[in-house]
Motif scaffolding. Structure first.
Motif, PDB file in Angstrom:
ATOM      1  N   ALA A 233       0.847  -1.183   0.000  1.00 51.73           N
ATOM      2  CA  ALA A 233       0.000   0.000   0.000  1.00 51.73           C
ATOM      3  C   ALA A 233       0.884   1.235   0.000  1.00 51.73           C
ATOM      4  O   ALA A 233       1.957   1.246   0.616  1.00 51.73           O
ATOM      5  N   LEU A 242      -3.532   0.148  -3.568  1.00 55.03           N
ATOM      6  CA  LEU A 242      -3.155  -1.177  -3.088  1.00 55.03           C
ATOM      7  C   LEU A 242      -2.737  -2.026  -4.283  1.00 55.03           C
ATOM      8  O   LEU A 242      -3.287  -1.885  -5.381  1.00 55.03           O
ATOM      9  N   TRP A 251      -1.667  -1.338  -9.552  1.00 60.60           N
ATOM     10  CA  TRP A 251      -2.091  -0.565  -8.391  1.00 60.60           C
ATOM     11  C   TRP A 251      -3.577  -0.236  -8.528  1.00 60.60           C
ATOM     12  O   TRP A 251      -4.023   0.221  -9.576  1.00 60.60           O
ATOM     13  N   VAL A 261      -0.868   5.992   5.001  1.00 60.97           N
ATOM     14  CA  VAL A 261      -1.288   4.701   5.541  1.00 60.97           C
ATOM     15  C   VAL A 261      -0.611   4.511   6.894  1.00 60.97           C
ATOM     16  O   VAL A 261       0.617   4.505   6.987  1.00 60.97           O
ATOM     17  N   LEU A 264      -2.019  -1.522   8.034  1.00 59.79           N
ATOM     18  CA  LEU A 264      -2.596  -2.378   7.008  1.00 59.79           C
ATOM     19  C   LEU A 264      -2.579  -3.807   7.513  1.00 59.79           C
ATOM     20  O   LEU A 264      -1.555  -4.289   8.006  1.00 59.79           O
ATOM     21  N   VAL A 273      -7.417  -1.038   6.225  1.00 56.81           N
ATOM     22  CA  VAL A 273      -6.420   0.031   6.190  1.00 56.81           C
ATOM     23  C   VAL A 273      -6.855   1.174   7.098  1.00 56.81           C
ATOM     24  O   VAL A 273      -8.017   1.582   7.074  1.00 56.81           O
ATOM     25  N   GLY A 296      -9.316  -5.888  -2.358  1.00 57.54           N
ATOM     26  CA  GLY A 296      -9.018  -4.525  -2.769  1.00 57.54           C
ATOM     27  C   GLY A 296      -9.729  -4.050  -4.019  1.00 57.54           C
ATOM     28  O   GLY A 296      -9.465  -2.943  -4.489  1.00 57.54           O
TER      29      GLY A 296
END
Length: 336
Positions: A233, A242, A251, A261, A264, A273, A296
């Motif tokens: 991340a 992510l 991504w 972040v 995670l 997250v 994700g």
């Protein structure tokens, strides 16, 4: 001029209204809890009017917070249970960090050096009974974060320090990687296939064979900030995103907030997250929770009302505190 006078006259009223709104919001959350998509974080223990948490830690079986007085070389470790907060153990020194795996906790204690008072000694400590008792293992370089693999294998990262111990902390071996180490900008994480990750401004190091083998990937265009369970991340362009650590993986953005972040965790396809503003003075001090149940691809987002002391673990565990000193969480029951 009239606008300025009106503002000055009304500002105490506005402050009072804001204060009342804050108390009302806190009371509402106190009764209802905080909906974190697949769990509800309820108030745990009483509201703290003193001894506010220095740091929060959570593992598979237990959760803790620490308190210490600036002028005293002593740390109190508090056990967090769903219905109470309990002083659990007392440590001589400043507890800098803790981490666990399979119920075994390691920590780093900072103590005055016996020979020179202006210097510090850093000791690795271990608990095999969920933080109730601790044993000193060995002296290590100054460490800001730990990654525990097992009762015998623990990794440490600090400023210009990166090491691994394979004998439960009695001895440690420096791990030599290109560049200088930075315990603030870099992170340790569990990678895929039994690897350990070191990630930060220089990209991703995949480390295996207890530090004897490694590969490096710069990952240009991505500012890596966290890793867990085979996922990375970080900030990619204008968004936090992510990505699986797999050939050809892309991504996937999950928020365009100007956040970093903080934490995670990955459990199967469940990705959780915690983020907070990069610059609280510009973007506010809100802490957000982001949740995905499909690895994700799709996300749900929650403004938590907590501040930056938040810790999460596994698929549902977590704990955090608000500015009024109330802890909220969904924590393991543990054994009292």
């Amino acid at each position: 001029m009239r606008k300025l006078l009106a503002f000055l006259l009304l500002s105490p009223v506005l402050m009072c209204m804001c204060g009342q709104a804050l108390l009302w919001t806190n009371e509402f959350r106190h009764r209802r809890g905080i909906d974190m998509v697949n769990s509800v974080w309820k108030p745990v223990g009483h509201q703290l009017d003193r001894d506010l948490p220095d740091k929060l830690f959570i593992g598979e079986r237990s959760a803790f917070y620490t308190t210490s007085l600036f002028e005293q070389e002593r740390t109190t470790l508090w056990r967090i249970s769903p219905d109470r907060l309990r002083p659990w153990s007392f440590l001589e020194g400043k507890l800098l960090t803790m981490a666990s795996a399979n119920g075994v906790w390691f920590g780093v204690l900072s103590q005055p050096s016996p020979s020179r008072s202006e210097e510090r000694t850093f000791k690795l400590i271990r608990s095999r009974d969920e933080g109730w008792s601790w044993e000193e293992r060995g002296v290590v370089p100054g460490t800001s974060s730990l990654l525990v693999v097992s009762e015998q294998e623990v990794w440490g990262l600090g400023t210009n320090a990166f090491y691994v111990s394979t004998d439960g902390g009695q001895t440690h071996t420096p791990v030599a990687l290109p560049g200088e180490r930075n315990g603030i900008a870099e992170r340790l994480a569990r990678g895929a296939d039994g690897t350990v990750w070191l990630l930060g401004p220089s990209g991703l190091f995949r480390i295996s064979d207890q530090g004897r083998r490694w590969t490096h990937e710069p990952l240009q265009g991505a500012e890596l900030q966290a890793g867990s369970g085979g996922f990375l991340a970080g900030r990619v362009g204008e968004a936090l995103a992510l990505r699986r650590d797999a050939t050809g993986a892309q991504w996937v953005p999950f928020t365009k907030q100007r956040h970093r972040v903080q934490a995670l965790t990955v459990s199967g396809d469940t990705v959780r997250v915690i983020t907070h503003a990069r610059d609280p003075f510009k973007d506010g001090a809100d802490v957000w929770y982001h949740h995905s149940e499909d690895g994700g691809l799709t996300w749900k987002h929650v403004e938590t009302g907590l501040h930056t002391r938040v810790a999460i673990a596994g698929r549902e565990w977590g704990v955090g505190s608000n500015i009024l000193g109330q802890l909220y969480g969904h924590v393991p029951k543990g054994e009292e």
